[in-house]
Design a protein around this motif. Structure first.
Motif, PDB file in Angstrom:
ATOM      1  N   GLU A 210      -1.101  -5.764   3.069  1.00  0.00           N
ATOM      2  CA  GLU A 210      -2.144  -4.881   2.556  1.00  0.00           C
ATOM      3  C   GLU A 210      -2.777  -4.126   3.716  1.00  0.00           C
ATOM      4  O   GLU A 210      -2.884  -4.645   4.830  1.00  0.00           O
ATOM      5  CB  GLU A 210      -3.215  -5.703   1.833  1.00  0.00           C
ATOM      6  CG  GLU A 210      -2.674  -6.578   0.703  1.00  0.00           C
ATOM      7  CD  GLU A 210      -3.714  -7.569   0.209  1.00  0.00           C
ATOM      8  OE1 GLU A 210      -4.810  -7.644   0.821  1.00  0.00           O
ATOM      9  OE2 GLU A 210      -3.431  -8.288  -0.768  1.00  0.00           O
ATOM     10  N   ALA A 211      -3.208  -2.905   3.470  1.00  0.00           N
ATOM     11  CA  ALA A 211      -3.905  -2.103   4.478  1.00  0.00           C
ATOM     12  C   ALA A 211      -5.384  -2.040   4.141  1.00  0.00           C
ATOM     13  O   ALA A 211      -5.779  -2.032   2.968  1.00  0.00           O
ATOM     14  CB  ALA A 211      -3.318  -0.691   4.535  1.00  0.00           C
TER      15      ALA A 211
ATOM     16  N   PHE B  19       0.855  -1.189   0.000  1.00  0.00           N
ATOM     17  CA  PHE B  19       0.000   0.000   0.000  1.00  0.00           C
ATOM     18  C   PHE B  19       0.888   1.234   0.000  1.00  0.00           C
ATOM     19  O   PHE B  19       2.120   1.145   0.173  1.00  0.00           O
ATOM     20  CB  PHE B  19      -0.900   0.019   1.238  1.00  0.00           C
ATOM     21  CG  PHE B  19      -0.135   0.096   2.536  1.00  0.00           C
ATOM     22  CD1 PHE B  19       0.087   1.324   3.176  1.00  0.00           C
ATOM     23  CD2 PHE B  19       0.376  -1.053   3.148  1.00  0.00           C
ATOM     24  CE1 PHE B  19       0.792   1.395   4.361  1.00  0.00           C
ATOM     25  CE2 PHE B  19       1.084  -0.973   4.338  1.00  0.00           C
ATOM     26  CZ  PHE B  19       1.298   0.242   4.941  1.00  0.00           C
ATOM     27  N   GLU B  20       0.272   2.372  -0.201  1.00  0.00           N
ATOM     28  CA  GLU B  20       0.985   3.642  -0.123  1.00  0.00           C
ATOM     29  C   GLU B  20       0.301   4.531   0.908  1.00  0.00           C
ATOM     30  O   GLU B  20      -0.921   4.504   1.054  1.00  0.00           O
ATOM     31  CB  GLU B  20       1.003   4.342  -1.483  1.00  0.00           C
ATOM     32  CG  GLU B  20       1.833   3.602  -2.527  1.00  0.00           C
ATOM     33  CD  GLU B  20       1.941   4.392  -3.833  1.00  0.00           C
ATOM     34  OE1 GLU B  20       1.174   5.368  -3.998  1.00  0.00           O
ATOM     35  OE2 GLU B  20       2.782   4.027  -4.670  1.00  0.00           O
ATOM     36  N   LYS B  21       1.112   5.312   1.624  1.00  0.00           N
ATOM     37  CA  LYS B  21       0.545   6.192   2.635  1.00  0.00           C
ATOM     38  C   LYS B  21       1.523   7.311   2.953  1.00  0.00           C
ATOM     39  O   LYS B  21       2.727   7.073   3.097  1.00  0.00           O
ATOM     40  CB  LYS B  21       0.223   5.416   3.927  1.00  0.00           C
ATOM     41  CG  LYS B  21      -0.291   6.298   5.069  1.00  0.00           C
ATOM     42  CD  LYS B  21      -0.594   5.479   6.303  1.00  0.00           C
ATOM     43  CE  LYS B  21      -0.925   6.356   7.503  1.00  0.00           C
ATOM     44  NZ  LYS B  21      -2.129   7.199   7.282  1.00  0.00           N
ATOM     45  N   ARG B  22       0.997   8.508   3.076  1.00  0.00           N
ATOM     46  CA  ARG B  22       1.782   9.633   3.574  1.00  0.00           C
ATOM     47  C   ARG B  22       1.360   9.874   5.017  1.00  0.00           C
ATOM     48  O   ARG B  22       0.218  10.229   5.291  1.00  0.00           O
ATOM     49  CB  ARG B  22       1.545  10.873   2.720  1.00  0.00           C
ATOM     50  CG  ARG B  22       2.329  12.092   3.202  1.00  0.00           C
ATOM     51  CD  ARG B  22       2.202  13.234   2.219  1.00  0.00           C
ATOM     52  NE  ARG B  22       2.849  12.914   0.953  1.00  0.00           N
ATOM     53  CZ  ARG B  22       2.821  13.725  -0.112  1.00  0.00           C
ATOM     54  NH1 ARG B  22       2.158  14.875  -0.056  1.00  0.00           N
ATOM     55  NH2 ARG B  22       3.439  13.368  -1.217  1.00  0.00           N
TER      56      ARG B  22
ATOM     57  N   GLU C 218       6.696   8.638   4.242  1.00  0.00           N
ATOM     58  CA  GLU C 218       5.961   8.429   2.999  1.00  0.00           C
ATOM     59  C   GLU C 218       6.235   7.000   2.567  1.00  0.00           C
ATOM     60  O   GLU C 218       7.339   6.668   2.134  1.00  0.00           O
ATOM     61  CB  GLU C 218       6.396   9.426   1.922  1.00  0.00           C
ATOM     62  CG  GLU C 218       5.527   9.332   0.683  1.00  0.00           C
ATOM     63  CD  GLU C 218       5.656  10.552  -0.218  1.00  0.00           C
ATOM     64  OE1 GLU C 218       5.177  10.476  -1.367  1.00  0.00           O
ATOM     65  OE2 GLU C 218       6.227  11.559   0.216  1.00  0.00           O
ATOM     66  N   ILE C 219       5.231   6.167   2.743  1.00  0.00           N
ATOM     67  CA  ILE C 219       5.382   4.735   2.486  1.00  0.00           C
ATOM     68  C   ILE C 219       4.960   4.429   1.065  1.00  0.00           C
ATOM     69  O   ILE C 219       3.872   4.796   0.633  1.00  0.00           O
ATOM     70  CB  ILE C 219       4.546   3.923   3.496  1.00  0.00           C
ATOM     71  CG1 ILE C 219       4.996   4.248   4.918  1.00  0.00           C
ATOM     72  CG2 ILE C 219       4.675   2.429   3.229  1.00  0.00           C
ATOM     73  CD1 ILE C 219       4.045   3.751   5.972  1.00  0.00           C
ATOM     74  N   ARG C 220       5.822   3.741   0.365  1.00  0.00           N
ATOM     75  CA  ARG C 220       5.547   3.335  -1.015  1.00  0.00           C
ATOM     76  C   ARG C 220       5.520   1.815  -1.089  1.00  0.00           C
ATOM     77  O   ARG C 220       6.012   1.122  -0.203  1.00  0.00           O
ATOM     78  CB  ARG C 220       6.614   3.892  -1.964  1.00  0.00           C
ATOM     79  CG  ARG C 220       6.656   5.420  -2.028  1.00  0.00           C
ATOM     80  CD  ARG C 220       7.715   5.872  -3.028  1.00  0.00           C
ATOM     81  NE  ARG C 220       7.728   7.328  -3.194  1.00  0.00           N
ATOM     82  CZ  ARG C 220       8.413   8.153  -2.425  1.00  0.00           C
ATOM     83  NH1 ARG C 220       9.155   7.678  -1.424  1.00  0.00           N
ATOM     84  NH2 ARG C 220       8.381   9.455  -2.637  1.00  0.00           N
ATOM     85  N   HIS C 221       4.947   1.308  -2.159  1.00  0.00           N
ATOM     86  CA  HIS C 221       4.899  -0.135  -2.369  1.00  0.00           C
ATOM     87  C   HIS C 221       6.309  -0.723  -2.280  1.00  0.00           C
ATOM     88  O   HIS C 221       7.247  -0.215  -2.895  1.00  0.00           O
ATOM     89  CB  HIS C 221       4.293  -0.460  -3.740  1.00  0.00           C
ATOM     90  CG  HIS C 221       2.800  -0.331  -3.784  1.00  0.00           C
ATOM     91  ND1 HIS C 221       1.957  -1.329  -3.372  1.00  0.00           N
ATOM     92  CD2 HIS C 221       2.009   0.705  -4.170  1.00  0.00           C
ATOM     93  CE1 HIS C 221       0.705  -0.932  -3.520  1.00  0.00           C
ATOM     94  NE2 HIS C 221       0.700   0.298  -4.000  1.00  0.00           N
TER      95      HIS C 221
END
Length: 414
Positions: A369-370, A346-349, A397-400
Protein backbone atom coordinates in the motif's frame (compact mmCIF):
# COMPACT_ATOMS: atom_id res chain seq x y z
CA UNK A 1 42.21 10.84 12.10
CA UNK A 2 41.94 10.18 8.36
CA UNK A 3 40.07 12.50 6.02
CA UNK A 4 38.47 12.02 2.63
CA UNK A 5 39.74 13.86 -0.44
CA UNK A 6 38.53 17.44 -0.91
CA UNK A 7 37.18 16.60 -4.37
CA UNK A 8 35.46 13.37 -3.37
CA UNK A 9 32.04 14.70 -4.38
CA UNK A 10 33.10 16.22 -7.71
CA UNK A 11 30.83 15.36 -10.64
CA UNK A 12 31.96 14.79 -14.23
CA UNK A 13 31.88 17.96 -16.40
CA UNK A 14 28.56 18.78 -17.99
CA UNK A 15 26.40 16.80 -15.57
CA UNK A 16 23.18 18.60 -14.62
CA UNK A 17 20.80 15.92 -13.35
CA UNK A 18 22.37 12.81 -11.90
CA UNK A 19 20.43 9.51 -11.90
CA UNK A 20 20.24 8.00 -8.43
CA UNK A 21 22.20 4.88 -9.40
CA UNK A 22 25.03 6.99 -10.80
CA UNK A 23 25.13 9.11 -7.65
CA UNK A 24 25.30 5.99 -5.48
CA UNK A 25 28.01 4.46 -7.66
CA UNK A 26 30.06 7.65 -7.34
CA UNK A 27 29.70 7.68 -3.56
CA UNK A 28 30.67 4.01 -3.38
CA UNK A 29 33.78 4.69 -5.43
CA UNK A 30 34.87 7.83 -3.59
CA UNK A 31 34.14 7.09 0.07
CA UNK A 32 36.80 5.52 2.27
CA UNK A 33 37.25 4.49 5.89
CA UNK A 34 38.34 7.36 8.14
CA UNK A 35 38.19 5.81 11.62
CA UNK A 36 40.87 3.88 13.44
CA UNK A 37 40.86 0.51 15.19
CA UNK A 38 40.60 -0.29 18.87
CA UNK A 39 40.74 -3.45 20.94
CA UNK A 40 37.45 -4.00 22.76
CA UNK A 41 35.77 -6.68 24.89
CA UNK A 42 33.17 -8.95 23.33
CA UNK A 43 30.48 -7.39 25.52
CA UNK A 44 30.89 -4.10 23.62
CA UNK A 45 30.79 -5.61 20.12
CA UNK A 46 27.09 -5.42 19.27
CA UNK A 47 26.42 -2.80 16.60
CA UNK A 48 30.13 -2.17 16.01
CA UNK A 49 32.11 -2.65 12.80
CA UNK A 50 34.58 -5.53 12.87
CA UNK A 51 38.09 -4.51 11.76
CA UNK A 52 39.63 -7.93 11.05
CA UNK A 53 38.47 -11.42 10.13
CA UNK A 54 37.87 -13.90 12.94
CA UNK A 55 38.78 -17.54 12.27
CA UNK A 56 37.32 -20.56 14.00
CA UNK A 57 39.89 -21.81 16.49
CA UNK A 58 38.20 -25.22 16.53
CA UNK A 59 35.28 -27.04 14.99
CA UNK A 60 31.82 -26.40 16.34
CA UNK A 61 30.56 -28.59 17.79
CA UNK A 62 34.00 -29.91 18.74
CA UNK A 63 32.71 -33.52 18.89
CA UNK A 64 29.66 -35.53 17.88
CA UNK A 65 26.99 -34.96 20.52
CA UNK A 66 23.39 -35.76 21.27
CA UNK A 67 20.62 -33.41 20.18
CA UNK A 68 18.06 -34.96 22.57
CA UNK A 69 17.61 -36.77 25.85
CA UNK A 70 17.52 -40.50 25.04
CA UNK A 71 19.72 -43.52 24.47
CA UNK A 72 22.85 -43.95 22.34
CA UNK A 73 23.31 -47.23 20.49
CA UNK A 74 24.56 -48.88 17.29
CA UNK A 75 21.74 -48.76 14.74
CA UNK A 76 20.33 -52.16 13.81
CA UNK A 77 22.47 -54.16 16.24
CA UNK A 78 19.78 -55.13 18.73
CA UNK A 79 18.21 -58.57 18.41
CA UNK A 80 14.47 -58.13 17.82
CA UNK A 81 14.70 -54.50 18.93
CA UNK A 82 16.16 -55.28 22.35
CA UNK A 83 19.31 -53.53 23.60
CA UNK A 84 21.17 -54.29 26.79
CA UNK A 85 21.23 -51.15 28.97
CA UNK A 86 24.73 -50.26 30.07
CA UNK A 87 25.54 -48.93 33.52
CA UNK A 88 26.41 -45.26 33.63
CA UNK A 89 25.41 -42.38 31.43
CA UNK A 90 26.67 -39.55 29.23
CA UNK A 91 25.81 -35.96 30.13
CA UNK A 92 26.91 -32.54 28.92
CA UNK A 93 30.31 -31.92 30.46
CA UNK A 94 30.50 -35.49 31.79
CA UNK A 95 31.26 -37.87 28.90
CA UNK A 96 31.06 -41.67 29.14
CA UNK A 97 34.54 -43.20 29.17
CA UNK A 98 33.53 -46.62 27.93
CA UNK A 99 32.43 -48.05 24.57
CA UNK A 100 28.89 -48.78 23.40
CA UNK A 101 29.15 -52.18 21.78
CA UNK A 102 26.66 -53.61 19.27
CA UNK A 103 23.47 -54.73 20.99
CA UNK A 104 23.98 -52.31 23.91
CA UNK A 105 22.57 -48.85 24.69
CA UNK A 106 23.59 -46.03 27.03
CA UNK A 107 21.52 -43.32 28.69
CA UNK A 108 22.50 -39.95 27.16
CA UNK A 109 21.40 -36.36 27.64
CA UNK A 110 21.24 -33.36 25.34
CA UNK A 111 24.67 -31.92 24.57
CA UNK A 112 26.60 -34.96 25.80
CA UNK A 113 29.48 -36.23 23.65
CA UNK A 114 28.40 -39.30 21.71
CA UNK A 115 30.20 -42.26 23.30
CA UNK A 116 32.60 -44.39 21.31
CA UNK A 117 30.90 -47.10 19.30
CA UNK A 118 27.47 -45.47 19.16
CA UNK A 119 26.15 -43.95 15.92
CA UNK A 120 22.53 -43.08 16.70
CA UNK A 121 20.39 -41.66 19.51
CA UNK A 122 16.75 -42.53 20.04
CA UNK A 123 14.54 -40.17 21.99
CA UNK A 124 13.51 -41.34 25.43
CA UNK A 125 9.82 -41.03 24.50
CA UNK A 126 10.16 -43.74 21.86
CA UNK A 127 11.39 -46.62 24.03
CA UNK A 128 10.30 -48.93 26.80
CA UNK A 129 12.46 -50.32 29.60
CA UNK A 130 12.21 -53.88 30.85
CA UNK A 131 14.58 -55.59 33.31
CA UNK A 132 17.86 -54.07 32.17
CA UNK A 133 16.93 -53.88 28.52
CA UNK A 134 15.81 -51.14 26.18
CA UNK A 135 13.18 -52.04 23.62
CA UNK A 136 11.76 -50.23 20.59
CA UNK A 137 10.46 -51.19 17.19
CA UNK A 138 12.25 -49.93 14.09
CA UNK A 139 13.84 -46.80 15.45
CA UNK A 140 15.20 -43.79 13.59
CA UNK A 141 17.67 -43.91 10.72
CA UNK A 142 21.40 -44.21 11.36
CA UNK A 143 22.85 -40.96 12.70
CA UNK A 144 19.51 -39.62 13.92
CA UNK A 145 19.53 -37.08 16.75
CA UNK A 146 23.31 -36.70 16.52
CA UNK A 147 24.94 -33.29 15.95
CA UNK A 148 28.08 -34.03 13.98
CA UNK A 149 31.41 -32.45 14.89
CA UNK A 150 31.97 -29.36 12.75
CA UNK A 151 28.47 -29.31 11.30
CA UNK A 152 28.13 -25.67 12.36
CA UNK A 153 31.67 -24.38 11.79
CA UNK A 154 34.87 -26.07 10.63
CA UNK A 155 38.20 -25.25 12.27
CA UNK A 156 40.01 -22.49 10.37
CA UNK A 157 36.85 -21.18 8.70
CA UNK A 158 36.22 -17.42 8.63
CA UNK A 159 33.28 -17.02 10.97
CA UNK A 160 33.12 -13.21 10.99
CA UNK A 161 34.46 -10.89 8.30
CA UNK A 162 36.09 -7.50 8.54
CA UNK A 163 33.69 -4.75 7.54
CA UNK A 164 30.52 -6.34 8.86
CA UNK A 165 28.35 -4.70 11.48
CA UNK A 166 28.13 -7.13 14.36
CA UNK A 167 24.75 -8.37 15.57
CA UNK A 168 23.83 -10.34 18.71
CA UNK A 169 24.01 -13.60 16.72
CA UNK A 170 27.52 -12.67 15.57
CA UNK A 171 28.50 -12.04 19.18
CA UNK A 172 27.22 -15.54 19.99
CA UNK A 173 29.29 -17.05 17.16
CA UNK A 174 32.44 -15.35 18.45
CA UNK A 175 31.67 -16.57 21.96
CA UNK A 176 31.48 -20.21 20.76
CA UNK A 177 35.13 -19.86 19.78
CA UNK A 178 36.11 -18.45 23.15
CA UNK A 179 36.82 -15.00 21.70
CA UNK A 180 36.79 -12.43 24.49
CA UNK A 181 38.25 -9.40 22.67
CA UNK A 182 37.98 -8.15 19.10
CA UNK A 183 39.49 -5.52 16.84
CA UNK A 184 36.69 -3.02 16.21
CA UNK A 185 36.47 0.22 14.28
CA UNK A 186 36.15 3.30 16.41
CA UNK A 187 32.65 4.72 16.23
CA UNK A 188 32.21 7.32 13.52
CA UNK A 189 31.43 10.78 14.89
CA UNK A 190 28.59 12.46 13.01
CA UNK A 191 27.63 16.09 13.64
CA UNK A 192 24.02 17.07 12.97
CA UNK A 193 22.95 20.61 12.12
CA UNK A 194 19.63 22.26 11.23
CA UNK A 195 19.39 25.66 9.56
CA UNK A 196 16.60 28.22 9.35
CA UNK A 197 15.31 31.29 11.18
CA UNK A 198 11.90 29.67 11.42
CA UNK A 199 13.07 26.73 13.54
CA UNK A 200 12.46 26.44 17.26
CA UNK A 201 13.82 23.83 19.63
CA UNK A 202 11.24 21.36 20.95
CA UNK A 203 10.27 22.72 24.35
CA UNK A 204 10.66 26.35 23.28
CA UNK A 205 7.95 28.59 21.88
CA UNK A 206 8.24 29.16 18.11
CA UNK A 207 8.01 32.71 16.85
CA UNK A 208 5.43 34.00 14.43
CA UNK A 209 5.43 31.72 11.40
CA UNK A 210 7.88 29.41 13.14
CA UNK A 211 7.93 25.63 13.40
CA UNK A 212 9.61 23.12 15.64
CA UNK A 213 12.82 21.51 14.37
CA UNK A 214 12.02 17.87 13.61
CA UNK A 215 14.92 17.16 11.27
CA UNK A 216 17.78 17.37 13.75
CA UNK A 217 16.31 14.91 16.27
CA UNK A 218 15.33 12.59 13.41
CA UNK A 219 18.74 12.68 11.71
CA UNK A 220 20.54 12.31 15.04
CA UNK A 221 18.46 9.20 15.77
CA UNK A 222 19.20 7.80 12.30
CA UNK A 223 22.94 8.37 12.77
CA UNK A 224 22.83 6.76 16.21
CA UNK A 225 20.95 3.75 14.80
CA UNK A 226 23.87 3.06 12.47
CA UNK A 227 26.27 3.03 15.42
CA UNK A 228 27.66 6.57 15.20
CA UNK A 229 28.44 8.91 18.06
CA UNK A 230 26.32 12.01 17.47
CA UNK A 231 27.49 15.60 17.94
CA UNK A 232 24.55 18.04 18.19
CA UNK A 233 25.37 21.35 16.50
CA UNK A 234 21.94 22.83 17.21
CA UNK A 235 20.12 25.20 14.88
CA UNK A 236 21.98 27.78 12.79
CA UNK A 237 20.12 30.93 11.77
CA UNK A 238 19.97 32.09 8.16
CA UNK A 239 23.24 33.92 8.47
CA UNK A 240 26.34 32.83 6.52
CA UNK A 241 28.61 33.70 9.45
CA UNK A 242 26.58 31.52 11.83
CA UNK A 243 26.44 28.64 9.34
CA UNK A 244 30.18 28.91 8.72
CA UNK A 245 30.86 28.79 12.46
CA UNK A 246 28.62 25.75 12.89
CA UNK A 247 30.39 23.88 10.10
CA UNK A 248 33.73 24.73 11.69
CA UNK A 249 32.60 23.35 15.04
CA UNK A 250 31.34 20.24 13.31
CA UNK A 251 34.63 19.67 11.49
CA UNK A 252 36.56 20.10 14.75
CA UNK A 253 34.44 17.58 16.66
CA UNK A 254 33.25 15.06 14.09
CA UNK A 255 34.25 12.95 11.10
CA UNK A 256 31.24 14.01 9.01
CA UNK A 257 28.48 16.63 9.11
CA UNK A 258 24.80 16.14 8.28
CA UNK A 259 22.98 19.42 7.68
CA UNK A 260 19.35 19.87 6.72
CA UNK A 261 17.84 22.90 5.05
CA UNK A 262 19.62 25.39 2.82
CA UNK A 263 20.83 22.70 0.42
CA UNK A 264 19.52 24.11 -2.84
CA UNK A 265 20.55 27.21 -4.78
CA UNK A 266 18.13 29.89 -3.53
CA UNK A 267 18.83 33.11 -1.67
CA UNK A 268 18.14 31.51 1.71
CA UNK A 269 20.07 28.30 1.04
CA UNK A 270 23.01 29.20 3.23
CA UNK A 271 24.61 25.77 3.63
CA UNK A 272 24.93 25.57 -0.12
CA UNK A 273 26.12 29.18 -0.37
CA UNK A 274 28.73 28.89 2.37
CA UNK A 275 30.17 25.72 0.85
CA UNK A 276 30.15 27.40 -2.55
CA UNK A 277 31.87 30.56 -1.33
CA UNK A 278 34.64 28.41 0.15
CA UNK A 279 35.02 26.48 -3.09
CA UNK A 280 34.00 23.32 -1.25
CA UNK A 281 30.59 22.62 -2.76
CA UNK A 282 29.25 20.26 -5.35
CA UNK A 283 25.52 20.75 -5.85
CA UNK A 284 24.12 17.37 -6.80
CA UNK A 285 20.82 17.66 -8.61
CA UNK A 286 19.68 14.08 -8.28
CA UNK A 287 16.77 12.87 -10.33
CA UNK A 288 14.71 11.58 -7.42
CA UNK A 289 11.51 12.42 -5.58
CA UNK A 290 11.43 13.43 -2.78
CA UNK A 291 14.76 15.20 -2.60
CA UNK A 292 16.60 16.39 -5.69
CA UNK A 293 19.13 18.95 -4.38
CA UNK A 294 21.97 17.67 -2.22
CA UNK A 295 24.69 20.16 -1.27
CA UNK A 296 27.79 18.04 -0.80
CA UNK A 297 31.23 19.28 0.15
CA UNK A 298 34.21 18.98 2.45
CA UNK A 299 34.72 21.50 5.27
CA UNK A 300 38.11 21.41 6.96
CA UNK A 301 38.46 17.77 5.97
CA UNK A 302 34.97 16.69 7.12
CA UNK A 303 32.44 15.65 4.46
CA UNK A 304 29.24 17.68 4.59
CA UNK A 305 25.97 16.14 3.48
CA UNK A 306 23.54 19.01 2.96
CA UNK A 307 20.07 17.46 2.89
CA UNK A 308 16.74 19.02 1.89
CA UNK A 309 14.75 20.82 4.59
CA UNK A 310 11.48 18.94 4.14
CA UNK A 311 11.49 16.11 6.71
CA UNK A 312 10.45 13.30 4.36
CA UNK A 313 13.02 14.35 1.77
CA UNK A 314 15.71 14.60 4.46
CA UNK A 315 14.74 11.15 5.76
CA UNK A 316 14.82 9.51 2.33
CA UNK A 317 18.03 11.21 1.21
CA UNK A 318 19.77 10.22 4.44
CA UNK A 319 18.81 6.56 4.07
CA UNK A 320 19.52 6.29 0.35
CA UNK A 321 22.65 8.45 0.02
CA UNK A 322 24.18 9.56 3.33
CA UNK A 323 23.82 6.30 5.27
CA UNK A 324 25.80 4.04 2.91
CA UNK A 325 28.52 6.67 2.52
CA UNK A 326 28.79 7.08 6.29
CA UNK A 327 28.92 3.32 6.78
CA UNK A 328 31.94 3.08 4.49
CA UNK A 329 33.56 5.94 6.40
CA UNK A 330 32.90 3.91 9.56
CA UNK A 331 34.78 0.92 8.13
CA UNK A 332 31.75 -1.13 7.12
CA UNK A 333 31.05 -2.71 3.76
CA UNK A 334 28.88 -0.67 1.39
CA UNK A 335 25.34 -1.91 2.16
CA UNK A 336 23.31 -3.48 -0.63
CA UNK A 337 19.71 -3.52 0.66
CA UNK A 338 17.40 -6.16 -0.75
CA UNK A 339 14.22 -5.10 -2.52
CA UNK A 340 11.13 -7.28 -2.43
CA UNK A 341 9.07 -7.71 -5.58
CA UNK A 342 5.45 -7.49 -4.42
CA UNK A 343 2.10 -6.74 -6.05
CA UNK A 344 0.95 -3.12 -5.85
CA UNK A 345 -2.07 -2.30 -3.74
CA UNK A 346 -2.36 1.16 -5.29
CA UNK A 347 -2.57 2.91 -8.63
CA UNK A 348 -0.27 5.63 -9.90
CA UNK A 349 0.63 7.33 -13.15
CA UNK A 350 4.31 8.22 -12.94
CA UNK A 351 6.15 10.66 -15.18
CA UNK A 352 9.54 9.69 -16.55
CA UNK A 353 12.87 11.27 -15.75
CA UNK A 354 13.28 10.70 -12.04
CA UNK A 355 13.25 7.86 -9.55
CA UNK A 356 10.52 8.06 -6.93
CA UNK A 357 10.36 6.73 -3.40
CA UNK A 358 6.88 6.38 -1.95
CA UNK A 359 6.13 5.61 1.65
CA UNK A 360 4.60 2.15 1.77
CA UNK A 361 3.68 -0.82 3.86
CA UNK A 362 2.53 -4.39 3.27
CA UNK A 363 -1.19 -4.98 3.68
CA UNK A 364 -2.90 -8.07 5.05
CA UNK A 365 -3.33 -9.36 1.48
CA UNK A 366 0.42 -9.18 0.80
CA UNK A 367 0.11 -6.15 -1.47
CA UNK A 368 2.11 -2.98 -0.99
CA UNK A 369 0.00 0.00 0.00
CA UNK A 370 1.13 3.58 -0.64
CA UNK A 371 0.61 6.45 1.78
CA UNK A 372 -2.35 8.68 0.98
CA UNK A 373 -0.16 11.65 0.05
CA UNK A 374 3.28 12.21 -1.47
CA UNK A 375 3.78 15.50 0.39
CA UNK A 376 7.36 15.65 1.68
CA UNK A 377 6.37 17.52 4.83
CA UNK A 378 4.06 14.82 6.20
CA UNK A 379 5.99 13.03 8.92
CA UNK A 380 2.87 10.99 9.71
CA UNK A 381 3.58 9.08 6.49
CA UNK A 382 6.97 8.01 7.82
CA UNK A 383 5.35 6.71 11.00
CA UNK A 384 2.71 4.88 8.96
CA UNK A 385 5.19 3.31 6.56
CA UNK A 386 7.17 0.08 6.88
CA UNK A 387 9.49 0.90 4.00
CA UNK A 388 9.86 2.68 0.67
CA UNK A 389 8.32 1.79 -2.66
CA UNK A 390 11.14 2.23 -5.18
CA UNK A 391 9.86 3.28 -8.61
CA UNK A 392 12.41 3.43 -11.47
CA UNK A 393 13.06 6.52 -13.59
CA UNK A 394 11.02 5.43 -16.59
CA UNK A 395 7.44 6.60 -17.02
CA UNK A 396 4.94 4.03 -15.79
CA UNK A 397 1.27 3.48 -15.14
CA UNK A 398 0.97 1.26 -12.11
CA UNK A 399 -2.22 -0.68 -11.58
CA UNK A 400 -3.36 -2.92 -8.75
CA UNK A 401 -1.43 -6.17 -8.83
CA UNK A 402 1.51 -4.89 -10.88
CA UNK A 403 4.87 -5.90 -9.37
CA UNK A 404 6.74 -3.10 -7.60
CA UNK A 405 10.02 -2.99 -5.67
CA UNK A 406 9.57 -2.59 -1.92
CA UNK A 407 12.52 -1.62 0.27
CA UNK A 408 11.74 -2.51 3.90
CA UNK A 409 13.10 -0.17 6.55
CA UNK A 410 14.75 -3.23 8.12
CA UNK A 411 17.05 -3.32 5.08
CA UNK A 412 18.05 0.27 5.88
CA UNK A 413 19.01 -0.35 9.49
CA UNK A 414 15.65 0.62 11.02
Amino acid sequence: MSRVANDCFALPPGVHWTPADEALALLKERMETVVGVEDAPLAQADGRVLAEDILAAHSSPPADNSAVDGYAYVQGSGAEGRYRLLAGRAAAGAPYDGVVTPGAALRIFTGAVLPKGADTVIMQEGVSLEEGYLRFDGGPKTGANVRAAGEDVAAGEIILSAGQVLRPQDVAQAATMGVDRLKLRRRLRVAVLSTGDELAQPGDAPGEGGIFDANRPMLAALAARMGSDVVDLGVASDDPVVVRDALGRGADRADAIIASGGASGGDEDHVSAVLGDAGARTLWRIAIKPGRPLALGVWDGAPVFGLPGNPVAAFVCFLIFARPALMVMAGADWPEPRRLKLPAGFEKRKKGGRREFLRGRIGADGRVEAFRSEGSGLISGLRWAEGLIDLPEAAAEIRHGDPVAFLPFSELGL
